[in-house]
Motif scaffolding. Structure first.
Motif: not given
Length: 258
Positions: A110-117, A121-131
């Protein structure tokens, strides 16, 4: 291609979440599904709404459960989109693990990290989520990202056929207006990108977003019963674009410089 949409209430005992997911994989296999999709943080629970904090997660126990799920995916030959919190180094990411029948695993963070997120949380890779599954291109996004058309324009550029949105959007009391707004986001993301959108939400508390399927014309094809643990099925068939959809594609490509 047949999708199974699993929605369920998170247990304080992570072993129970694991068991529910395992049972769902077997049930989906029995019912002829090719893909099982879960809600956001299905294996771990979403903090601070469903569990207290990331620190409450026994990651050693979760890793063992995750490895069992990978083995089960290899056995059943069903692709699974599994929501979980994953550790990388001393950081954590809110992820969807895409587990393929080969046992290969891809993590979309998840990249839209706001508030508690944003605080946890952090973003650990740049995978685009497509398979690609059975020649169908499937992309995934997580919860708050539904608010931003840009994340879904990325999927449009990748020529995705189906976009999955994994959600934990629940409250102690039902909010009909919020439910309507998020459903409208799902419809808009489908129409403007000319692809099918599948959403799966938690049922731990009152759902304020649906578990549903919206086709590329913006039609509500499937909607699970609100707040009820269930597996909902959807048969996806890739079709040629109609007149209106071709117009959307023509102007989208022009505006995007494609």
């Amino acid at each position: 291609m047949k999708f199974a949409l699993l929605q369920f209430p998170i247990s304080a005992q992570s072993t129970e979440n694991h068991e529910q997911i395992k049972r769902a994989i077997f049930e989906a296999k029995r019912d002829g599904a090719d893909v099982l999709v879960t809600q956001e943080c299905a294996l771990s629970g979403y903090p601070p709404i469903e569990i207290g904090a990331v620190a409450d997660i026994d990651f050693e126990l979760q890793d063992a459960a995750f490895n069992q799920i990978v083995d089960l995916v290899k056995h059943t030959q069903i692709t699974v989109f599994l929501g979980l919190i994953r550790k990388f180094g001393d950081k954590a990411a809110n992820s969807v693990a895409i587990i393929k029948p080969s046992g290969e695993v891809f993590y979309y963070d998840k990249r839209a990290l706001w508030g508690w997120d944003a605080e946890n949380f952090d973003v650990g890779n740049d995978f685009n989520g497509v398979v690609e599954i059975q020649r169908i291109r499937v992309g995934v996004r997580i919860c708050y990202e539904i608010r931003f058309p840009e994340y879904f324009r990325e999927l449009y550029k990748e020529q995705v056929d189906v976009a999955i949105v994994s959600l934990c959007d629940v409250q102690q009391e039902f909010d009909a207006n919020r439910y309507s707004i998020i459903k409208s986001h799902l419809v808009t993301r489908a129409i403007e990108n000319v692809f099918t959108v599948i959403s799966v939400n938690s049922t731990t508390f009152e759902q304020t977003a649906p578990t549903a399927v919206i086709d590329k014309q913006g039609n509500l094809v499937v909607e699970a019963e609100r707040n009820k643990k269930s597996i909902t099925y959807f048969d996806y068939e890739k079709t040629e674009h109609g007149f209106g959809a071709k117009g959307c594609v023509t102007y989208s490509n022009k505006l995007l410089g494609l």
